[in-house]
Design a protein around this motif. Structure first.
Motif, PDB file in Angstrom:
ATOM      1  N   ASP A  88     -40.107   9.016 -55.925  1.00 16.46           N
ATOM      2  CA  ASP A  88     -39.035   7.797 -57.366  1.00 16.46           C
ATOM      3  C   ASP A  88     -38.276   7.441 -56.757  1.00 16.46           C
ATOM      4  OD1 ASP A  88     -40.991   9.389 -59.209  1.00 16.46           O
ATOM      5  OD2 ASP A  88     -40.198  10.660 -59.991  1.00 16.46           O
ATOM      6  N   PHE A  89     -36.798   8.584 -55.455  1.00 18.60           N
ATOM      7  CA  PHE A  89     -35.995   8.173 -55.451  1.00 18.60           C
ATOM      8  C   PHE A  89     -36.619   6.943 -54.083  1.00 18.60           C
ATOM      9  CE2 PHE A  89     -34.186  12.093 -56.714  1.00 18.60           C
ATOM     10  CZ  PHE A  89     -34.067  11.426 -58.034  1.00 18.60           C
ATOM     11  N   ARG A 114     -29.764 -10.535 -51.604  1.00 16.80           N
ATOM     12  CA  ARG A 114     -29.229  -9.888 -52.416  1.00 16.80           C
ATOM     13  C   ARG A 114     -27.891 -10.908 -52.787  1.00 16.80           C
ATOM     14  NH1 ARG A 114     -29.916  -4.240 -50.546  1.00 16.80           N
ATOM     15  NH2 ARG A 114     -29.040  -4.356 -48.727  1.00 16.80           N
ATOM     16  N   LEU A 118     -31.890  -3.260 -62.945  1.00 14.65           N
ATOM     17  CA  LEU A 118     -33.112  -1.649 -63.231  1.00 14.65           C
ATOM     18  C   LEU A 118     -32.810  -0.817 -62.480  1.00 14.65           C
ATOM     19  CD1 LEU A 118     -35.933  -3.299 -65.830  1.00 14.65           C
ATOM     20  CD2 LEU A 118     -33.854  -2.294 -66.489  1.00 14.65           C
ATOM     21  N   PHE A 119     -33.100  -0.899 -61.362  1.00 16.34           N
ATOM     22  CA  PHE A 119     -33.465  -0.208 -59.861  1.00 16.34           C
ATOM     23  C   PHE A 119     -32.349  -0.101 -59.007  1.00 16.34           C
ATOM     24  CE2 PHE A 119     -37.661  -1.760 -61.981  1.00 16.34           C
ATOM     25  CZ  PHE A 119     -37.882  -0.662 -62.233  1.00 16.34           C
ATOM     26  N   TYR A 177     -26.909  -4.984 -54.925  1.00 18.77           N
ATOM     27  CA  TYR A 177     -26.857  -6.068 -55.789  1.00 18.77           C
ATOM     28  C   TYR A 177     -26.486  -6.569 -57.048  1.00 18.77           C
ATOM     29  CZ  TYR A 177     -31.592  -7.434 -54.474  1.00 18.77           C
ATOM     30  OH  TYR A 177     -33.333  -7.308 -53.859  1.00 18.77           O
ATOM     31  N   ASP A 199     -29.157   3.206 -61.692  1.00 18.30           N
ATOM     32  CA  ASP A 199     -30.534   4.322 -61.097  1.00 18.30           C
ATOM     33  C   ASP A 199     -30.892   5.662 -61.631  1.00 18.30           C
ATOM     34  OD1 ASP A 199     -31.180   3.149 -57.867  1.00 18.30           O
ATOM     35  OD2 ASP A 199     -31.439   5.584 -58.270  1.00 18.30           O
ATOM     36  N   LEU A 200     -31.817   6.375 -61.240  1.00 19.34           N
ATOM     37  CA  LEU A 200     -32.177   7.578 -61.826  1.00 19.34           C
ATOM     38  C   LEU A 200     -31.839   8.335 -60.691  1.00 19.34           C
ATOM     39  CD1 LEU A 200     -34.528   8.919 -63.459  1.00 19.34           C
ATOM     40  CD2 LEU A 200     -35.756   8.125 -61.901  1.00 19.34           C
ATOM     41  N   ASN A 201     -31.656   8.401 -59.010  1.00 20.57           N
ATOM     42  CA  ASN A 201     -31.001   9.058 -58.401  1.00 20.57           C
ATOM     43  C   ASN A 201     -30.296   9.195 -58.175  1.00 20.57           C
ATOM     44  OD1 ASN A 201     -30.194  10.190 -56.130  1.00 20.57           O
ATOM     45  ND2 ASN A 201     -31.238   8.841 -54.663  1.00 20.57           N
ATOM     46  N   GLY A 247     -30.087   7.157 -64.493  1.00 20.39           N
ATOM     47  CA  GLY A 247     -31.357   7.662 -65.779  1.00 20.39           C
ATOM     48  C   GLY A 247     -31.762   7.112 -65.625  1.00 20.39           C
ATOM     49  N   ASP A 248     -33.357   6.971 -66.449  1.00 16.90           N
ATOM     50  CA  ASP A 248     -34.588   6.263 -66.193  1.00 16.90           C
ATOM     51  C   ASP A 248     -34.070   4.708 -67.055  1.00 16.90           C
ATOM     52  OD1 ASP A 248     -36.762   5.147 -66.883  1.00 16.90           O
ATOM     53  OD2 ASP A 248     -38.279   7.287 -67.038  1.00 16.90           O
ATOM     54  N   CYS A 249     -34.565   3.360 -66.286  1.00 15.05           N
ATOM     55  CA  CYS A 249     -33.738   2.300 -67.002  1.00 15.05           C
ATOM     56  C   CYS A 249     -34.853   1.842 -68.252  1.00 15.05           C
ATOM     57  CB  CYS A 249     -34.287   1.262 -66.006  1.00 15.05           C
ATOM     58  SG  CYS A 249     -35.910   1.316 -65.217  1.00 15.05           S
ATOM     59  N   PRO A 290     -35.830  -4.932 -58.822  1.00 16.65           N
ATOM     60  CA  PRO A 290     -35.823  -4.779 -57.224  1.00 16.65           C
ATOM     61  C   PRO A 290     -36.404  -3.232 -56.966  1.00 16.65           C
ATOM     62  CG  PRO A 290     -33.603  -4.091 -57.766  1.00 16.65           C
ATOM     63  CD  PRO A 290     -34.204  -4.484 -58.703  1.00 16.65           C
ATOM     64  N   PHE A 330     -42.624  -2.124 -65.164  1.00  9.93           N
ATOM     65  CA  PHE A 330     -41.622  -1.706 -65.700  1.00  9.93           C
ATOM     66  C   PHE A 330     -41.921  -3.957 -66.889  1.00  9.93           C
ATOM     67  CE2 PHE A 330     -38.844   2.158 -65.388  1.00  9.93           C
ATOM     68  CZ  PHE A 330     -40.448   2.552 -64.614  1.00  9.93           C
TER      69      PHE A 330
HETATM   70  C1  LIG Z   1     -36.296   0.661 -53.978  1.00 10.80           C
HETATM   71  S1  LIG Z   1     -34.719   1.233 -54.204  1.00 10.80           S
HETATM   72  C2  LIG Z   1     -33.389   0.031 -55.065  1.00 10.80           C
HETATM   73  C3  LIG Z   1     -32.534  -0.498 -54.007  1.00 10.80           C
HETATM   74  C4  LIG Z   1     -30.969  -1.441 -54.545  1.00 10.80           C
HETATM   75  N1  LIG Z   1     -31.250  -2.476 -55.343  1.00 10.80           N
HETATM   76  C5  LIG Z   1     -31.252  -1.890 -52.803  1.00 10.80           C
HETATM   77  O1  LIG Z   1     -30.849  -3.331 -52.462  1.00 10.80           O
HETATM   78  O2  LIG Z   1     -30.105  -1.814 -51.832  1.00 10.80           O
HETATM   79  C6  LIG Z   1     -35.137   1.647 -55.973  1.00 10.80           C
HETATM   80  C7  LIG Z   1     -34.079   2.415 -56.731  1.00 10.80           C
HETATM   81  O3  LIG Z   1     -34.796   2.772 -57.974  1.00 10.80           O
HETATM   82  C8  LIG Z   1     -34.621   3.887 -58.335  1.00 10.80           C
HETATM   83  N2  LIG Z   1     -35.604   3.787 -59.155  1.00 10.80           N
HETATM   84  C9  LIG Z   1     -36.780   4.622 -59.509  1.00 10.80           C
HETATM   85  N3  LIG Z   1     -37.662   4.819 -60.295  1.00 10.80           N
HETATM   86  C10 LIG Z   1     -36.370   4.190 -61.489  1.00 10.80           C
HETATM   87  C11 LIG Z   1     -36.818   4.086 -62.393  1.00 10.80           C
HETATM   88  N4  LIG Z   1     -36.891   4.693 -63.559  1.00 10.80           N
HETATM   89  N5  LIG Z   1     -35.288   4.191 -63.676  1.00 10.80           N
HETATM   90  C12 LIG Z   1     -33.940   3.401 -62.533  1.00 10.80           C
HETATM   91  N6  LIG Z   1     -34.183   3.822 -61.478  1.00 10.80           N
HETATM   92  C13 LIG Z   1     -35.215   4.533 -60.894  1.00 10.80           C
HETATM   93  C14 LIG Z   1     -34.907   4.754 -56.894  1.00 10.80           C
HETATM   94  O4  LIG Z   1     -33.748   6.208 -57.499  1.00 10.80           O
HETATM   95  C15 LIG Z   1     -34.098   4.194 -56.394  1.00 10.80           C
HETATM   96  O5  LIG Z   1     -32.947   3.982 -55.581  1.00 10.80           O
END
Ligand SMILES: C[S@@+](CC[C@H](N)C(=O)[O-])C[C@H]1O[C@@H](n2cnc3c(N)ncnc32)[C@H](O)[C@@H]1O
Length: 283
Positions: free
Chosen positions: A70-71, A113, A129-130, A136, A153-155, A180-182, A200, A208
Protein backbone atom coordinates in the motif's frame (compact mmCIF):
# COMPACT_ATOMS: atom_id res chain seq x y z
CA UNK A 1 40.00 10.37 -11.73
CA UNK A 2 37.63 8.02 -13.65
CA UNK A 3 34.88 9.91 -15.50
CA UNK A 4 32.30 7.15 -15.66
CA UNK A 5 31.31 4.16 -13.56
CA UNK A 6 32.26 1.81 -16.40
CA UNK A 7 35.72 3.40 -16.63
CA UNK A 8 36.18 3.10 -12.84
CA UNK A 9 35.29 -0.60 -12.99
CA UNK A 10 37.43 -1.53 -16.00
CA UNK A 11 39.60 -4.52 -15.05
CA UNK A 12 37.62 -5.15 -11.84
CA UNK A 13 34.43 -6.47 -13.39
CA UNK A 14 34.49 -8.61 -16.58
CA UNK A 15 33.61 -6.49 -19.62
CA UNK A 16 30.53 -8.54 -20.73
CA UNK A 17 29.04 -8.16 -17.23
CA UNK A 18 29.75 -4.42 -17.18
CA UNK A 19 27.37 -4.06 -20.10
CA UNK A 20 24.57 -5.32 -17.80
CA UNK A 21 24.90 -2.27 -15.49
CA UNK A 22 21.67 -0.26 -15.66
CA UNK A 23 21.00 3.40 -15.03
CA UNK A 24 20.84 4.27 -11.33
CA UNK A 25 19.08 6.99 -9.35
CA UNK A 26 20.70 9.53 -7.07
CA UNK A 27 18.47 10.82 -4.27
CA UNK A 28 20.26 13.48 -2.22
CA UNK A 29 23.58 11.83 -1.35
CA UNK A 30 22.30 8.25 -1.80
CA UNK A 31 22.69 6.24 -5.02
CA UNK A 32 20.21 3.44 -5.69
CA UNK A 33 21.24 0.68 -8.10
CA UNK A 34 19.25 -2.26 -9.41
CA UNK A 35 21.91 -4.90 -9.95
CA UNK A 36 21.06 -7.97 -12.01
CA UNK A 37 21.91 -11.24 -10.15
CA UNK A 38 25.11 -11.81 -12.15
CA UNK A 39 26.54 -8.50 -10.87
CA UNK A 40 25.68 -9.12 -7.18
CA UNK A 41 29.13 -10.70 -6.45
CA UNK A 42 30.70 -7.38 -7.57
CA UNK A 43 28.32 -5.19 -5.55
CA UNK A 44 31.00 -3.91 -3.16
CA UNK A 45 33.43 -2.94 -5.96
CA UNK A 46 30.60 -1.27 -7.90
CA UNK A 47 29.44 0.72 -4.86
CA UNK A 48 32.94 1.98 -4.07
CA UNK A 49 33.61 2.87 -7.72
CA UNK A 50 30.34 4.78 -7.84
CA UNK A 51 31.39 6.88 -4.84
CA UNK A 52 34.75 7.65 -6.50
CA UNK A 53 33.01 8.90 -9.66
CA UNK A 54 30.15 10.77 -7.92
CA UNK A 55 32.02 12.48 -5.10
CA UNK A 56 28.90 13.74 -3.28
CA UNK A 57 27.42 10.23 -2.93
CA UNK A 58 27.87 8.93 0.64
CA UNK A 59 25.65 5.82 0.55
CA UNK A 60 25.10 3.19 -2.14
CA UNK A 61 22.06 0.90 -1.94
CA UNK A 62 20.81 -1.92 -4.15
CA UNK A 63 17.08 -2.31 -4.76
CA UNK A 64 16.38 -6.02 -4.36
CA UNK A 65 12.64 -6.18 -5.04
CA UNK A 66 9.91 -4.29 -6.83
CA UNK A 67 8.07 -1.28 -5.42
CA UNK A 68 5.21 -2.93 -3.52
CA UNK A 69 2.48 -2.75 -0.87
CA UNK A 70 0.00 0.00 0.00
CA UNK A 71 2.85 2.39 0.81
CA UNK A 72 4.70 1.64 -2.48
CA UNK A 73 8.03 1.02 -0.73
CA UNK A 74 11.01 -1.04 -1.91
CA UNK A 75 13.42 -3.47 -0.30
CA UNK A 76 16.98 -2.14 -0.24
CA UNK A 77 20.35 -3.65 0.71
CA UNK A 78 23.41 -1.68 1.72
CA UNK A 79 26.37 -1.91 -0.67
CA UNK A 80 28.84 0.81 0.25
CA UNK A 81 29.35 3.96 2.31
CA UNK A 82 27.42 5.07 5.38
CA UNK A 83 24.64 2.88 6.81
CA UNK A 84 21.52 5.01 6.41
CA UNK A 85 18.51 5.48 4.13
CA UNK A 86 17.57 9.05 5.17
CA UNK A 87 18.73 11.94 2.99
CA UNK A 88 17.91 15.47 1.81
CA UNK A 89 17.04 15.77 -1.88
CA UNK A 90 16.91 19.06 -3.83
CA UNK A 91 14.49 19.43 -6.72
CA UNK A 92 13.03 22.40 -8.62
CA UNK A 93 14.06 24.89 -5.92
CA UNK A 94 12.65 22.79 -3.04
CA UNK A 95 14.25 20.44 -0.50
CA UNK A 96 12.77 17.12 0.54
CA UNK A 97 13.70 14.91 3.48
CA UNK A 98 13.27 11.33 2.24
CA UNK A 99 13.74 7.95 3.93
CA UNK A 100 14.10 5.52 1.04
CA UNK A 101 13.37 2.42 3.14
CA UNK A 102 10.08 3.77 4.56
CA UNK A 103 8.48 5.88 1.81
CA UNK A 104 8.08 6.05 -1.96
CA UNK A 105 10.28 8.53 -3.78
CA UNK A 106 11.50 8.81 -7.37
CA UNK A 107 13.75 11.61 -8.62
CA UNK A 108 12.59 10.70 -12.14
CA UNK A 109 9.27 12.50 -11.55
CA UNK A 110 10.88 15.93 -11.08
CA UNK A 111 9.98 17.20 -14.56
CA UNK A 112 6.37 16.05 -14.19
CA UNK A 113 6.04 17.64 -10.75
CA UNK A 114 7.20 21.00 -12.11
CA UNK A 115 4.94 20.69 -15.19
CA UNK A 116 1.87 20.24 -12.98
CA UNK A 117 2.93 23.01 -10.59
CA UNK A 118 3.15 25.45 -13.53
CA UNK A 119 -0.41 24.66 -14.64
CA UNK A 120 -1.94 25.81 -11.35
CA UNK A 121 -3.70 29.19 -11.64
CA UNK A 122 -3.79 31.84 -8.88
CA UNK A 123 -6.40 31.13 -6.20
CA UNK A 124 -6.88 27.44 -7.04
CA UNK A 125 -7.62 24.82 -4.39
CA UNK A 126 -5.73 21.58 -5.11
CA UNK A 127 -6.26 18.13 -3.58
CA UNK A 128 -3.39 15.64 -3.87
CA UNK A 129 -4.79 12.16 -3.15
CA UNK A 130 -1.41 10.33 -2.96
CA UNK A 131 1.10 12.88 -1.72
CA UNK A 132 4.02 10.77 -0.41
CA UNK A 133 6.50 13.09 1.33
CA UNK A 134 4.71 16.07 -0.24
CA UNK A 135 6.78 16.78 -3.38
CA UNK A 136 3.96 17.71 -5.80
CA UNK A 137 2.06 19.64 -3.13
CA UNK A 138 5.10 21.64 -1.99
CA UNK A 139 6.29 22.38 -5.54
CA UNK A 140 2.78 23.61 -6.40
CA UNK A 141 2.84 25.93 -3.38
CA UNK A 142 6.32 27.20 -4.29
CA UNK A 143 5.74 27.69 -8.03
CA UNK A 144 2.13 28.90 -8.15
CA UNK A 145 -0.26 31.11 -6.26
CA UNK A 146 -2.54 28.23 -5.24
CA UNK A 147 -4.81 29.23 -2.37
CA UNK A 148 -4.59 25.85 -0.64
CA UNK A 149 -3.17 22.37 -1.29
CA UNK A 150 -4.70 19.44 0.62
CA UNK A 151 -2.01 16.79 0.73
CA UNK A 152 -3.04 13.27 1.75
CA UNK A 153 -1.05 10.11 2.43
CA UNK A 154 -1.84 6.80 4.10
CA UNK A 155 1.74 6.02 5.20
CA UNK A 156 2.53 7.49 8.66
CA UNK A 157 6.25 7.74 7.77
CA UNK A 158 5.46 9.66 4.56
CA UNK A 159 3.09 11.93 6.52
CA UNK A 160 5.77 12.71 9.15
CA UNK A 161 8.31 13.57 6.44
CA UNK A 162 5.68 15.62 4.58
CA UNK A 163 5.07 17.67 7.73
CA UNK A 164 8.83 18.26 8.03
CA UNK A 165 9.13 19.11 4.31
CA UNK A 166 6.28 21.64 4.53
CA UNK A 167 8.21 23.33 7.34
CA UNK A 168 11.58 23.18 5.52
CA UNK A 169 10.06 24.79 2.42
CA UNK A 170 8.03 27.36 4.39
CA UNK A 171 4.68 26.55 2.75
CA UNK A 172 2.74 25.76 5.93
CA UNK A 173 0.31 28.61 5.27
CA UNK A 174 -1.02 26.85 2.15
CA UNK A 175 -0.17 23.11 2.23
CA UNK A 176 -2.39 21.13 4.62
CA UNK A 177 -0.98 17.63 5.41
CA UNK A 178 -3.53 14.91 6.11
CA UNK A 179 -2.83 11.34 7.30
CA UNK A 180 -5.26 8.63 6.19
CA UNK A 181 -7.08 6.95 3.34
CA UNK A 182 -7.93 9.57 0.73
CA UNK A 183 -11.28 7.90 0.08
CA UNK A 184 -12.42 8.45 3.68
CA UNK A 185 -10.84 11.90 3.98
CA UNK A 186 -12.47 13.20 0.80
CA UNK A 187 -15.85 11.82 1.88
CA UNK A 188 -15.72 13.30 5.38
CA UNK A 189 -13.68 16.50 5.03
CA UNK A 190 -12.71 17.44 1.49
CA UNK A 191 -15.79 16.79 -0.62
CA UNK A 192 -16.42 19.34 -3.40
CA UNK A 193 -13.54 21.67 -2.49
CA UNK A 194 -10.95 21.29 -5.28
CA UNK A 195 -10.37 23.02 -8.61
CA UNK A 196 -7.68 20.44 -9.38
CA UNK A 197 -7.08 16.86 -8.20
CA UNK A 198 -3.79 14.95 -8.47
CA UNK A 199 -3.81 11.13 -8.60
CA UNK A 200 -0.09 10.22 -8.74
CA UNK A 201 -0.53 6.48 -8.10
CA UNK A 202 -1.02 4.78 -11.48
CA UNK A 203 -1.63 1.35 -9.89
CA UNK A 204 -4.84 2.63 -8.23
CA UNK A 205 -5.93 5.62 -10.32
CA UNK A 206 -8.83 3.76 -11.97
CA UNK A 207 -10.17 2.56 -8.59
CA UNK A 208 -9.96 6.07 -7.14
CA UNK A 209 -11.54 8.01 -10.02
CA UNK A 210 -14.86 8.26 -8.08
CA UNK A 211 -12.91 9.79 -5.17
CA UNK A 212 -11.27 12.32 -7.49
CA UNK A 213 -14.67 13.35 -8.88
CA UNK A 214 -16.04 13.67 -5.37
CA UNK A 215 -13.13 15.94 -4.40
CA UNK A 216 -13.78 18.38 -7.27
CA UNK A 217 -16.00 21.45 -6.91
CA UNK A 218 -19.58 21.02 -8.19
CA UNK A 219 -18.66 23.37 -11.04
CA UNK A 220 -15.95 20.92 -12.13
CA UNK A 221 -12.20 21.22 -12.56
CA UNK A 222 -9.11 19.37 -13.74
CA UNK A 223 -7.90 15.89 -12.82
CA UNK A 224 -4.33 14.67 -13.43
CA UNK A 225 -5.02 11.00 -14.08
CA UNK A 226 -1.88 8.78 -13.93
CA UNK A 227 -2.12 5.35 -15.52
CA UNK A 228 -0.13 2.76 -17.47
CA UNK A 229 -0.12 2.53 -21.25
CA UNK A 230 1.78 0.74 -23.99
CA UNK A 231 2.53 1.04 -27.69
CA UNK A 232 0.99 1.29 -30.20
CA UNK A 233 -1.73 3.23 -28.33
CA UNK A 234 -0.30 4.44 -24.99
CA UNK A 235 -3.17 6.81 -24.15
CA UNK A 236 -6.27 5.29 -25.84
CA UNK A 237 -7.31 2.79 -23.13
CA UNK A 238 -6.88 5.37 -20.33
CA UNK A 239 -8.85 7.99 -22.28
CA UNK A 240 -11.65 5.49 -23.01
CA UNK A 241 -11.78 4.45 -19.36
CA UNK A 242 -12.11 8.05 -18.15
CA UNK A 243 -14.64 9.03 -20.85
CA UNK A 244 -16.83 5.96 -20.24
CA UNK A 245 -16.77 6.32 -16.45
CA UNK A 246 -17.53 10.02 -16.60
CA UNK A 247 -20.30 9.79 -19.19
CA UNK A 248 -21.92 6.84 -17.33
CA UNK A 249 -22.35 9.29 -14.46
CA UNK A 250 -23.78 12.01 -16.69
CA UNK A 251 -20.74 14.31 -16.75
CA UNK A 252 -18.55 15.53 -19.58
CA UNK A 253 -14.80 15.16 -19.92
CA UNK A 254 -12.40 17.06 -22.15
CA UNK A 255 -8.92 15.53 -22.45
CA UNK A 256 -6.62 18.55 -22.32
CA UNK A 257 -3.35 16.69 -22.82
CA UNK A 258 -1.75 13.22 -22.75
CA UNK A 259 1.91 12.64 -21.87
CA UNK A 260 4.33 9.80 -21.32
CA UNK A 261 5.84 10.46 -17.89
CA UNK A 262 8.52 7.74 -18.17
CA UNK A 263 8.93 4.25 -19.55
CA UNK A 264 9.16 1.32 -17.15
CA UNK A 265 9.65 -1.52 -19.69
CA UNK A 266 10.19 -1.62 -23.45
CA UNK A 267 7.20 0.17 -25.08
CA UNK A 268 5.37 0.41 -21.70
CA UNK A 269 4.82 3.78 -20.07
CA UNK A 270 3.65 5.55 -17.00
CA UNK A 271 1.27 8.09 -18.60
CA UNK A 272 -0.72 11.11 -17.46
CA UNK A 273 -3.95 12.52 -18.86
CA UNK A 274 -4.98 16.04 -17.87
CA UNK A 275 -8.79 15.96 -17.96
CA UNK A 276 -11.24 18.82 -17.52
CA UNK A 277 -14.54 17.67 -16.02
CA UNK A 278 -17.80 19.54 -15.90
CA UNK A 279 -21.38 18.95 -14.81
CA UNK A 280 -20.47 17.36 -11.50
CA UNK A 281 -23.21 18.83 -9.31
CA UNK A 282 -24.92 15.47 -8.69
CA UNK A 283 -21.83 13.48 -7.76
C1 LIG B 1 3.58 6.61 -5.90
S1 LIG B 1 3.49 7.22 -4.26
C2 LIG B 1 3.24 8.96 -4.45
C3 LIG B 1 4.46 9.71 -4.71
C4 LIG B 1 4.38 11.19 -4.57
N1 LIG B 1 3.25 11.76 -5.24
C5 LIG B 1 5.68 11.79 -5.05
O1 LIG B 1 5.68 12.61 -5.97
O2 LIG B 1 6.72 11.45 -4.47
C6 LIG B 1 1.88 6.76 -3.78
C7 LIG B 1 1.54 7.14 -2.35
O3 LIG B 1 0.16 6.87 -2.15
C8 LIG B 1 0.00 6.47 -0.80
N2 LIG B 1 -1.30 5.78 -0.73
C9 LIG B 1 -1.62 4.53 -1.14
N3 LIG B 1 -2.95 4.29 -0.94
C10 LIG B 1 -3.46 5.43 -0.43
C11 LIG B 1 -4.78 5.81 -0.03
N4 LIG B 1 -5.81 4.95 -0.11
N5 LIG B 1 -4.97 7.06 0.46
C12 LIG B 1 -3.93 7.93 0.56
N6 LIG B 1 -2.66 7.61 0.21
C13 LIG B 1 -2.43 6.38 -0.29
C14 LIG B 1 1.21 5.63 -0.49
O4 LIG B 1 1.48 5.57 0.88
C15 LIG B 1 2.30 6.36 -1.29
O5 LIG B 1 3.02 7.26 -0.49
Amino acid sequence: MPRSLREALAGRVPEPLLRRLRAFDIVGDIAVLRLPPELRPYACAIGEALMRVHRHVRVVLNQVGPVSGDFRTRQLEHIAGEHRTLTLHRENGCVFRVDLSRVYFSPRLGTERLRVARLVRPGEVVTNLFAGVGCYSIEIARHSQARRVYSIDLNPAAYELMVENIRLNRVGDRVIPLLGDCRALVRTRLRGLADRVLMPLPELARDFLPTALEALKPTGGVIHFYDFGSDPDPFGPSASFVREFVSAHGFSAEILSCRKVRSYAPRCYHVVLDVRLSGLSGF
